[in-house]
Write an enzyme that holds these catalytic residues in place. Structure first.
Site, PDB file in Angstrom:
ATOM      1  N   ASP A  43      61.541  24.993  30.339  1.00  0.00           N
ATOM      2  CA  ASP A  43      61.615  23.816  30.104  1.00  0.00           C
ATOM      3  C   ASP A  43      61.765  23.350  28.786  1.00  0.00           C
ATOM      4  O   ASP A  43      62.183  22.485  28.025  1.00  0.00           O
ATOM      5  CB  ASP A  43      60.661  22.828  30.978  1.00  0.00           C
ATOM      6  CG  ASP A  43      60.863  22.578  32.356  1.00  0.00           C
ATOM      7  OD1 ASP A  43      62.392  22.898  32.897  1.00  0.00           O
ATOM      8  OD2 ASP A  43      60.141  22.587  33.392  1.00  0.00           O
ATOM      9  N   GLU A 114      57.833  12.570  26.984  1.00  0.00           N
ATOM     10  CA  GLU A 114      56.886  11.796  26.609  1.00  0.00           C
ATOM     11  C   GLU A 114      56.177  11.784  25.247  1.00  0.00           C
ATOM     12  O   GLU A 114      56.447  12.567  24.562  1.00  0.00           O
ATOM     13  CB  GLU A 114      55.681  11.852  27.357  1.00  0.00           C
ATOM     14  CG  GLU A 114      54.507  13.287  27.171  1.00  0.00           C
ATOM     15  CD  GLU A 114      54.937  14.567  27.446  1.00  0.00           C
ATOM     16  OE1 GLU A 114      54.744  15.415  26.840  1.00  0.00           O
ATOM     17  OE2 GLU A 114      55.511  14.634  28.455  1.00  0.00           O
ATOM     18  N   ASP A 143      40.346  10.044  26.254  1.00  0.00           N
ATOM     19  CA  ASP A 143      40.742  11.459  25.399  1.00  0.00           C
ATOM     20  C   ASP A 143      42.042  11.354  25.062  1.00  0.00           C
ATOM     21  O   ASP A 143      42.605  11.837  24.018  1.00  0.00           O
ATOM     22  CB  ASP A 143      40.708  12.656  26.640  1.00  0.00           C
ATOM     23  CG  ASP A 143      39.446  13.360  26.721  1.00  0.00           C
ATOM     24  OD1 ASP A 143      38.426  12.793  26.170  1.00  0.00           O
ATOM     25  OD2 ASP A 143      38.999  13.966  27.427  1.00  0.00           O
ATOM     26  N   ALA A 151      62.250  11.148  33.311  1.00  0.00           N
ATOM     27  CA  ALA A 151      62.677  12.633  33.236  1.00  0.00           C
ATOM     28  C   ALA A 151      61.301  13.316  32.966  1.00  0.00           C
ATOM     29  O   ALA A 151      61.244  14.640  33.427  1.00  0.00           O
ATOM     30  CB  ALA A 151      63.648  13.007  32.026  1.00  0.00           C
TER      31      ALA A 151
END
Length: 253
Positions: A43, A114, A143, A151
């Protein structure tokens, strides 16, 4: 009709071996002259290929020579031409990130999965979240936090307990990473048209980094993120195994 194929592979030996075998069987052209670009790897390599070829007309068809391969099809040498002709296509838009670091330098990057903000020191980050110019959360102690596309919703977002989004949905997932205050805040679903800004509070004491598909910016002051509809990434999948099906199936495993 014979398709002109450009084969691109990660540096992993198994991917390089596959590329050599496929070129021997189907030939090879440059990505600029290809009808289809075949990416061989995992990926991460698929994301790099999509970024590298976003100005080209050819769609990208991935075959898994990596680990997870959520964005990839199964690997096979024997029936590639038929698979490419029968493949289904999905179109996704990346996120456009602008980040200013503590020295005042502006950084830009695109993210297909992202944009994440992560604490870069021993203390929790403090973030202010603004959506379309309106402050929605004056202080998030955590954090980190991330904004994910449909996607990318099964990647880091899902690991951080964010929702899986249907690929055709016009929403983005805003997800907290180990939120301490508000302790029970898990995030929000936002319109795809939204512009999200994160301001780092107490940046000197609580440094934060930003990451857009592995492009990292250290010691940020603020980050602004929005979907960029002017950029369209075309990804091909075998029939019945497209992104929509994969996103649904992931929720039942």
């Amino acid at each position: 009709m014979t398709l002109r194929i450009a084969f691109m592979a990660s540096s992993a030996p198994v991917a390089q071996t596959a590329r050599a075998a496929l070129i021997g069987r189907y030939g090879d052209v440059s990505p600029a002259g290809a009808d289809v670009i075949v990416a061989l790897g995992g990926d991460g390599f698929m994301l790099r290929t999509l970024h590298a070829t976003q100005e080209l007309a050819a769609p990208v068809y991935g075959m898994n020579r990596g680990t997870i391969g959520f964005l990839m099809n199964d690997y096979s040498e024997t029936d590639l031409m038929d698979r490419l002709k029968a493949a289904e296509e999905a179109v996704i838009n990346p996120l456009s990130m602008q980040a200013v670091d503590q020295s005042g330098q502006l950084h830009r990057a695109l993210a297909i999965n992202e944009v994440s903000l992560l604490r870069a020191g021993p203390q929790a980050a403090k973030l202010k979240i603004t959506v379309d110019g309106r402050v929605r959360l004056a202080e998030l102690v955590c954090d980190g936090a991330l904004l994910a596309t449909p996607a990318g919703s099964t990647a880091y977002n899902y690991s951080a307990h964010g929702p899986i989004l249907p690929i055709e949905s016009d929403v983005l997932a805003l997800t907290a990473i180990a939120a301490f205050r508000p302790r029970r805040w898990r995030g929000a679903l936002l319109p795809k048209t939204a512009e999200v800004r994160f301001d780092v509070l107490e940046a000197d004491k609580r440094p934060v980094m930003a990451d857009a598909d592995s492009i990292s910016i250290m010691e940020i002051d603020w980050v602004s993120i929005r979907s960029d509809p002017s950029i369209q990434h075309r990804i091909m999948f075998d029939p019945g195994h497209g992104l929509e099906e994969r996103l649904i199936s992931e929720q039942f495993t």
